[in-house]
Each structure stands twice: as C-alpha cells, then as structure tokens.
Design a protein around this motif. Structure first.
Motif, PDB file in Angstrom:
ATOM      1  N   ASP A 249       9.939  12.263  -4.820  1.00  0.00           N
ATOM      2  CA  ASP A 249       8.967  13.273  -5.240  1.00  0.00           C
ATOM      3  C   ASP A 249       7.559  12.680  -5.324  1.00  0.00           C
ATOM      4  OD1 ASP A 249      10.041  11.775  -7.403  1.00  0.00           O
ATOM      5  OD2 ASP A 249       9.108  13.144  -8.822  1.00  0.00           O
ATOM      6  N   ASP A 250       7.477  11.394  -5.690  1.00  0.00           N
ATOM      7  CA  ASP A 250       6.175  10.737  -5.699  1.00  0.00           C
ATOM      8  C   ASP A 250       5.665  10.553  -4.272  1.00  0.00           C
ATOM      9  OD1 ASP A 250       6.266  10.322  -8.533  1.00  0.00           O
ATOM     10  OD2 ASP A 250       7.665   8.684  -8.178  1.00  0.00           O
ATOM     11  N   VAL A 251       6.546  10.238  -3.361  1.00  0.00           N
ATOM     12  CA  VAL A 251       6.157   9.971  -1.978  1.00  0.00           C
ATOM     13  C   VAL A 251       5.673  11.243  -1.289  1.00  0.00           C
ATOM     14  CG1 VAL A 251       7.030   9.224   0.269  1.00  0.00           C
ATOM     15  CG2 VAL A 251       7.644   7.965  -1.789  1.00  0.00           C
ATOM     16  N   VAL A 252       6.260  12.390  -1.630  1.00  0.00           N
ATOM     17  CA  VAL A 252       5.806  13.653  -1.044  1.00  0.00           C
ATOM     18  C   VAL A 252       4.329  13.868  -1.332  1.00  0.00           C
ATOM     19  CG1 VAL A 252       6.015  16.159  -1.199  1.00  0.00           C
ATOM     20  CG2 VAL A 252       8.064  14.760  -1.053  1.00  0.00           C
ATOM     21  N   HIS A 253       3.913  13.582  -2.560  1.00  0.00           N
ATOM     22  CA  HIS A 253       2.488  13.704  -2.918  1.00  0.00           C
ATOM     23  C   HIS A 253       1.653  12.727  -2.110  1.00  0.00           C
ATOM     24  CE1 HIS A 253       2.939  16.559  -6.191  1.00  0.00           C
ATOM     25  NE2 HIS A 253       3.920  15.834  -6.710  1.00  0.00           N
ATOM     26  N   ILE A 254       2.148  11.519  -1.919  1.00  0.00           N
ATOM     27  CA  ILE A 254       1.400  10.500  -1.177  1.00  0.00           C
ATOM     28  C   ILE A 254       1.220  10.926   0.275  1.00  0.00           C
ATOM     29  CG2 ILE A 254       1.408   8.114  -0.369  1.00  0.00           C
ATOM     30  CD1 ILE A 254       0.852   8.589  -3.390  1.00  0.00           C
ATOM     31  N   ILE A 255       2.281  11.439   0.892  1.00  0.00           N
ATOM     32  CA  ILE A 255       2.196  11.885   2.282  1.00  0.00           C
ATOM     33  C   ILE A 255       1.148  12.980   2.418  1.00  0.00           C
ATOM     34  CG2 ILE A 255       3.454  13.060   4.126  1.00  0.00           C
ATOM     35  CD1 ILE A 255       5.974  11.614   3.154  1.00  0.00           C
ATOM     36  N   GLN A 256       1.147  13.911   1.473  1.00  0.00           N
ATOM     37  CA  GLN A 256       0.169  15.000   1.507  1.00  0.00           C
ATOM     38  C   GLN A 256      -1.249  14.457   1.340  1.00  0.00           C
ATOM     39  OE1 GLN A 256       0.537  17.814  -1.712  1.00  0.00           O
ATOM     40  NE2 GLN A 256      -0.552  19.402  -0.606  1.00  0.00           N
ATOM     41  N   GLU A 257      -1.428  13.543   0.392  1.00  0.00           N
ATOM     42  CA  GLU A 257      -2.753  12.972   0.152  1.00  0.00           C
ATOM     43  C   GLU A 257      -3.252  12.193   1.358  1.00  0.00           C
ATOM     44  OE1 GLU A 257      -2.641  10.560  -3.318  1.00  0.00           O
ATOM     45  OE2 GLU A 257      -2.133  12.216  -4.670  1.00  0.00           O
ATOM     46  N   GLU A 258      -2.391  11.350   1.926  1.00  0.00           N
ATOM     47  CA  GLU A 258      -2.811  10.508   3.043  1.00  0.00           C
ATOM     48  C   GLU A 258      -3.124  11.346   4.277  1.00  0.00           C
ATOM     49  OE1 GLU A 258      -3.497   7.428   3.083  1.00  0.00           O
ATOM     50  OE2 GLU A 258      -2.711   6.754   1.150  1.00  0.00           O
ATOM     51  N   ALA A 259      -2.336  12.385   4.516  1.00  0.00           N
ATOM     52  CA  ALA A 259      -2.595  13.238   5.676  1.00  0.00           C
ATOM     53  C   ALA A 259      -3.937  13.949   5.529  1.00  0.00           C
ATOM     54  CB  ALA A 259      -1.469  14.268   5.828  1.00  0.00           C
ATOM     55  N   GLY A 260      -4.195  14.500   4.340  1.00  0.00           N
ATOM     56  CA  GLY A 260      -5.476  15.160   4.108  1.00  0.00           C
ATOM     57  C   GLY A 260      -6.631  14.192   4.161  1.00  0.00           C
ATOM     58  N   GLU A 261      -6.408  12.978   3.646  1.00  0.00           N
ATOM     59  CA  GLU A 261      -7.463  11.965   3.629  1.00  0.00           C
ATOM     60  C   GLU A 261      -7.855  11.556   5.038  1.00  0.00           C
ATOM     61  OE1 GLU A 261      -6.988   7.444   2.656  1.00  0.00           O
ATOM     62  OE2 GLU A 261      -7.327   8.486   0.759  1.00  0.00           O
ATOM     63  N   ASP A 262      -6.878  11.385   5.922  1.00  0.00           N
ATOM     64  CA  ASP A 262      -7.187  10.995   7.296  1.00  0.00           C
ATOM     65  C   ASP A 262      -7.985  12.072   8.020  1.00  0.00           C
ATOM     66  OD1 ASP A 262      -5.966   8.590   6.999  1.00  0.00           O
ATOM     67  OD2 ASP A 262      -4.109   9.134   8.024  1.00  0.00           O
TER      68      ASP A 262
ATOM     69  N   ASP B 110       0.836  -1.197   0.000  1.00  0.00           N
ATOM     70  CA  ASP B 110       0.000   0.000   0.000  1.00  0.00           C
ATOM     71  C   ASP B 110       0.874   1.252   0.000  1.00  0.00           C
ATOM     72  OD1 ASP B 110      -1.516   2.216   1.875  1.00  0.00           O
ATOM     73  OD2 ASP B 110      -2.932   1.090   0.626  1.00  0.00           O
ATOM     74  N   GLN B 111       0.413   2.283  -0.690  1.00  0.00           N
ATOM     75  CA  GLN B 111       1.218   3.485  -0.850  1.00  0.00           C
ATOM     76  C   GLN B 111       1.502   4.186   0.485  1.00  0.00           C
ATOM     77  OE1 GLN B 111      -1.080   5.962  -3.516  1.00  0.00           O
ATOM     78  NE2 GLN B 111      -2.286   6.837  -1.863  1.00  0.00           N
ATOM     79  N   GLU B 112       0.605   4.028   1.456  1.00  0.00           N
ATOM     80  CA  GLU B 112       0.853   4.635   2.758  1.00  0.00           C
ATOM     81  C   GLU B 112       2.034   3.954   3.447  1.00  0.00           C
ATOM     82  OE1 GLU B 112      -1.707   6.057   6.682  1.00  0.00           O
ATOM     83  OE2 GLU B 112      -2.663   4.897   5.092  1.00  0.00           O
ATOM     84  N   GLU B 113       2.135   2.646   3.312  1.00  0.00           N
ATOM     85  CA  GLU B 113       3.259   1.915   3.872  1.00  0.00           C
ATOM     86  C   GLU B 113       4.550   2.269   3.129  1.00  0.00           C
ATOM     87  OE1 GLU B 113       5.427  -0.413   6.366  1.00  0.00           O
ATOM     88  OE2 GLU B 113       3.323   0.159   6.578  1.00  0.00           O
ATOM     89  N   VAL B 114       4.447   2.505   1.819  1.00  0.00           N
ATOM     90  CA  VAL B 114       5.614   2.945   1.038  1.00  0.00           C
ATOM     91  C   VAL B 114       6.143   4.263   1.597  1.00  0.00           C
ATOM     92  CG1 VAL B 114       6.403   3.745  -1.216  1.00  0.00           C
ATOM     93  CG2 VAL B 114       4.874   1.770  -1.068  1.00  0.00           C
ATOM     94  N   ALA B 115       5.232   5.194   1.868  1.00  0.00           N
ATOM     95  CA  ALA B 115       5.641   6.494   2.404  1.00  0.00           C
ATOM     96  C   ALA B 115       6.328   6.339   3.750  1.00  0.00           C
ATOM     97  CB  ALA B 115       4.429   7.407   2.533  1.00  0.00           C
ATOM     98  N   LEU B 116       5.827   5.423   4.573  1.00  0.00           N
ATOM     99  CA  LEU B 116       6.445   5.191   5.876  1.00  0.00           C
ATOM    100  C   LEU B 116       7.859   4.632   5.723  1.00  0.00           C
ATOM    101  CD1 LEU B 116       3.435   3.714   7.878  1.00  0.00           C
ATOM    102  CD2 LEU B 116       4.491   5.959   8.175  1.00  0.00           C
TER     103      LEU B 116
ATOM    104  N   PHE C  48       9.912   5.208   3.219  1.00  0.00           N
ATOM    105  CA  PHE C  48      10.778   6.316   2.788  1.00  0.00           C
ATOM    106  C   PHE C  48      11.125   7.220   3.965  1.00  0.00           C
ATOM    107  CE2 PHE C  48      10.199   5.012  -1.467  1.00  0.00           C
ATOM    108  CZ  PHE C  48      11.033   5.769  -2.282  1.00  0.00           C
ATOM    109  N   GLN C  49      10.140   7.490   4.809  1.00  0.00           N
ATOM    110  CA  GLN C  49      10.376   8.343   5.970  1.00  0.00           C
ATOM    111  C   GLN C  49      11.304   7.670   6.965  1.00  0.00           C
ATOM    112  OE1 GLN C  49       6.807   9.259   8.135  1.00  0.00           O
ATOM    113  NE2 GLN C  49       7.815  10.685   9.510  1.00  0.00           N
TER     114      GLN C  49
END
Length: 470
Positions: free
Chosen positions: A269-282, A237-243, A245-246
């Motif tokens: 650069d792809d992960v930055v977008h995912i982090i922003q999306e997931e944070a807003g989504e939550d 899952d992309q959220e786990e991918v972002a984790l 990377f972090q």
C-alpha cells in the motif's frame, strides 16, 4: 414488519451515498457547495452533519477542494472527525497548512496514532523548530522511532518503512507462532507475513499468514518458511523500491540496515503511493512544471516554472540566430518562411515521443548501460521509418504547390531533423542519467532546442545548397 424496515434501510443507503458521491466516487459539486454554504454561515452543526457519513479519504478530498480559510473553518467544525486516517490521506501542501494551525501537542497525538511511515511523512516537511516541538510532546518510544527515520535520506526506504512488524526466531513451531500471535497484545494488528530471524536479528525467511493457518501446529517454521526473499537496503531510493515490488510481485518486504539486521518492513500500500508520486513527478519534470500540484503556493509554482521558461528563452535564441543567418534567403523565397515551422514542429514532436519512451525506460530499468547502444540504434531505425513516411507526404504536397525542387529539399530536411530528434530524444535523458541527474528534469527544453535548430539549419542550408536561392 422487520423485513420491511430492513428493506427500507437498504434502499435508503444508496440514496444517502448518492447525495455525496457521483458514479466515479468523487464528491458531487452540489454536496461540496452545501458544505461551503454551511461554513460561510458558520453553521458548524450543519457542516458536521454533512461530513460525518464520509469515509476518511473522502473527508481528505473535501479539504483539498476548499480554500485555505474554509479548511480552517471545516477543521473547527469537525474536530473529532479529523482523525489520523484523514491526516494521512491529505495532500502534502494541504496537510502542512493544516498542521501549522494545530498546537504541537495535537500534532503529536495524531502522529502517535499513525504508522511510523505516515508519522514521518507528517513531520518531515516541517521546519526544524516545529519538528522539535512536536517530538518533545510524543512518547519516548514513538519519538525515537521517528527520529531514527528522519536520520535517513529523503525518499529512501528508511523514510518509507514501517517499524511495526512481527519477527520470530527460527526454532519455533507453527503452533508456537500461533500462540505467540494470539497472546501478545503489543503486536501490530495489520500484517501479511511473519519474518523469521536468526539470533542476530537478521532475516532468514518469511511465512505468509495463509501458510501458518493451513499448516499443522507441530511443524517447525524452518520447514514451511520461504528462505528466498527480497531484502530492501535501508538507503535504497523509493523509486527503486517500487521497481522491486513490481518486478517480484511483492506484498511486503523486509528492510535491513548496513549490517543486515531487520529494522522495518515496506508494504504494497505504501508502494502504490510511491508509484503514483513518481509517475506524476516525471511528467512534471519533463515539462519543467515543478511539482505540478494545484495546492502548491503560487510563489513556489512561479519559481519552479519560470526558471525553465527563461532557459527555454535562451535556447530559442539559438534557433532564432540560425534563422537570422539565412535572412536573405528567406526574403528571396517567401515559401521558405511558410514551410520552416512545419520542419521544426515535426522534429519537435518526434523528439518528444522518443524522449518520453527513453525517460520511462530509464525509470523502469529497461534502459541500462548494457543496452544503451541497442536502444539508440532501435530509435534511429524508428526515426528513419517515420522520417521517410512524413518526408514523402510533405515532399509531394510541396512539389505540387510550389516546385519539385523545394519538395525534395523539405523532404530531405524532414528526414534529417527526425533522425536528429530520435538521437537527441535518447541522448539527452541518458546523459542526464550518466551525470546522476534525474533524466526527466526539463529534458524537453534541450531536445526542443536541438530539433528546432537542426530543422531550421537543415532546411535553409539545403535550400541555399540546392540553388533555390542565391
């Protein structure tokens, strides 16, 4: 004279930029109004003149600030400025609306200029027949890459990854690699590291470009490559991918299929977008507000929000029923009606605080099955301290205004409700997570029901038990 002309140009550049962007790098209202005025007058030349100096990301922002009809007019006015870079930066709803207005061939041309991950994002939300029409217009190689990505689950690494990467065998020297990078014109032009693979195309290490540039040509790659690497399963899952990377401070990471073969890469650069999306989504899910996007169609926004409001109406009836059970006591002592909202609201706020902390902890893997009990005990201790503090304040005030007995009753009720809020704020998101549901999905509705109901029940029940009312 030449120096004077150069000085004048340097002074003019900031002024021209200031005409479009403010100090926060946002488009100025005056500039947007000028573009709208040109569009309303169908003055495409003036609109083009205004938009041409903008960066592609700023052009995308401009589209998102306009009404639907104005977007179409602007698209017609700046056709050659509507590049793949602009399309990639557009909000999902705005991009989908604009793509609907373009013929399949034009969309295919844009998709072929994008990286694979951006092309997939462009096409994935379209209707199946629209996808087929666009894919039919693409080159076979590009079409195969996008079809392969669309076969993976939504929001997975397979959808997120880029197919464009540099992979070389382990037996090369640094000089061989440099010559390969210089001579092969078909390689991607943007990359931060080179992946080293074995004969079965499984990644065995990576080489950063800085290492390659600073190492003598005769040194084997096997001696300088980093063998310890973070591999991303294609179904993750992309959220786990972002984790990942972090946690590991990654710039890029290899994506592998079920057999361990290298199939793509994900970059920061792809992960930055995912982090922003997931944070807003939550945040939106916690409130039951759906996507929460101001460009979301009204019908979809209504559907997403109203179902949780209806659920909230049902849970509110539970609290109302408890009040009904103690109706006689409230009639006998009006002070109870005055103080009830205080108990409920304090419990609700305490529950929201704990719930927000819990949802974030789950999302960042700080709260797992191994430490759930410890986190619950921690939050109960915090709740007890908060409850004691608030209870002392409200108890003393109530005792001075009404009576000492009522002050003690409301103080005890506040402690009970804040403790309940602390427990519910952890338990509800954790239960959602244990059931493989998103813990942010409208947890607030259920936590509010619990805190309101317990607050009313504890306060009114204690009032009756203490003899304040008959």
């Amino acid at each position: 004279m030449a120096e004077q002309d150069l000085s004048e140009l340097e002074q003019q550049a900031p002024r021209e930029e200031d005409e479009e962007l403010d100090e926060d790098n946002l488009l100025k209202p005056r500039f947007v109004a000028s573009v709208i005025e040109a569009l309303n007058a169908h003055d495409h030349g003036r609109a083009y003149e205004l938009v041409e100096p903008l960066h592609p990301a700023d052009i995308a922002d401009l589209f998102e600030l306009l009404e639907r009809d104005q977007r179409r007019e602007l698209a017609a006015a700046i056709t050659d400025l509507l590049t793949h870079e602009v399309i990639a930066e557009l909000n999902d709803y705005v991009r989908e609306d604009m793509i609907d207005e373009l013929p399949p061939g034009a969309v295919a041309d844009i998709a072929e200029q994008l990286d694979t991950d951006d092309a997939v994002q462009l096409i994935e939300d379209l209707e199946p027949h629209e996808q087929r029409a666009i894919l039919a217009e693409m080159e076979p190689e590009d079409r195969a890459a996008i079809e392969s990505a669309l076969a993976y689950p939504e929001e997975s690494a397979g959808r997120l990854m880029q197919r464009e990467l540099v992979a070389v065998p382990e037996h090369l020297t640094v000089g061989d690699l440099i010559d390969y990078l210089r001579d092969n014109e078909d390689l991607t032009t943007e990359f931060w590291e080179v992946f080293v693979v074995d004969p079965t195309h499984k990644p065995v290490g990576t080489c950063q470009l800085s290492w390659i540039l600073r190492t003598p040509r005769n040194v084997p790659l096997a001696d300088v490559m980093k063998r310890d690497q973070t591999l991303i399963p294609v179904t993750m899952d992309q959220e786990e991918v972002a984790l990942r990377f972090q946690k590991y401070a990654l710039i890029s990471a290899a994506v592998v299929d079920e057999t361990g073969r290298l199939v793509g890469q994900i970059t920061v650069d792809d992960v930055v977008h995912i982090i922003q999306e997931e944070a807003g989504e939550d945040v939106m899910l916690l409130s039951g507000a759906g996507d929460g996007d101001i460009n979301e169609p009204i019908g979809e926004a209504y559907t997403a929000r109203v179902r949780w409001l209806i659920a909230n109406l049902g849970t509110a009836l539970v609290a109302s029923f408890i009040i009904y059970l103690f109706g006689a006591a409230i009639e006998e002592l009006v002070a109870l009606a005055v103080l009830m909202p205080i108990v409920a609201s304090i419990g609700g706020n305490a529950g929201t605080q704990t719930m927000a902390v819990t949802v974030r902890a789950i999302a960042t893997n700080q709260l797992t099955r191994s430490n759930t009990r410890r986190i619950i005990w921690r939050e109960l201790r915090v709740a007890l301290l908060n409850g004691a503090t608030i209870a002392a304040l409200i108890g003393i005030a109530t005792a001075l205004i009404f009576s000492p007995l009522l002050g003690g009753v409301i103080a005890l009720a506040v402690v009970i409700n804040i403790l309940t809020a602390g427990l519910a704020g952890v338990a509800v998101p954790v239960l959602f997570d244990r059931m493989d549901q998103d813990p942010a999905v409208a947890s607030s509705v259920f936590v509010t029901m619990i805190t309101d109901s317990m607050g009313f029940f504890a306060f009114l029940g204690l009032a009756v038990a203490s003899g304040l009312v008959g």
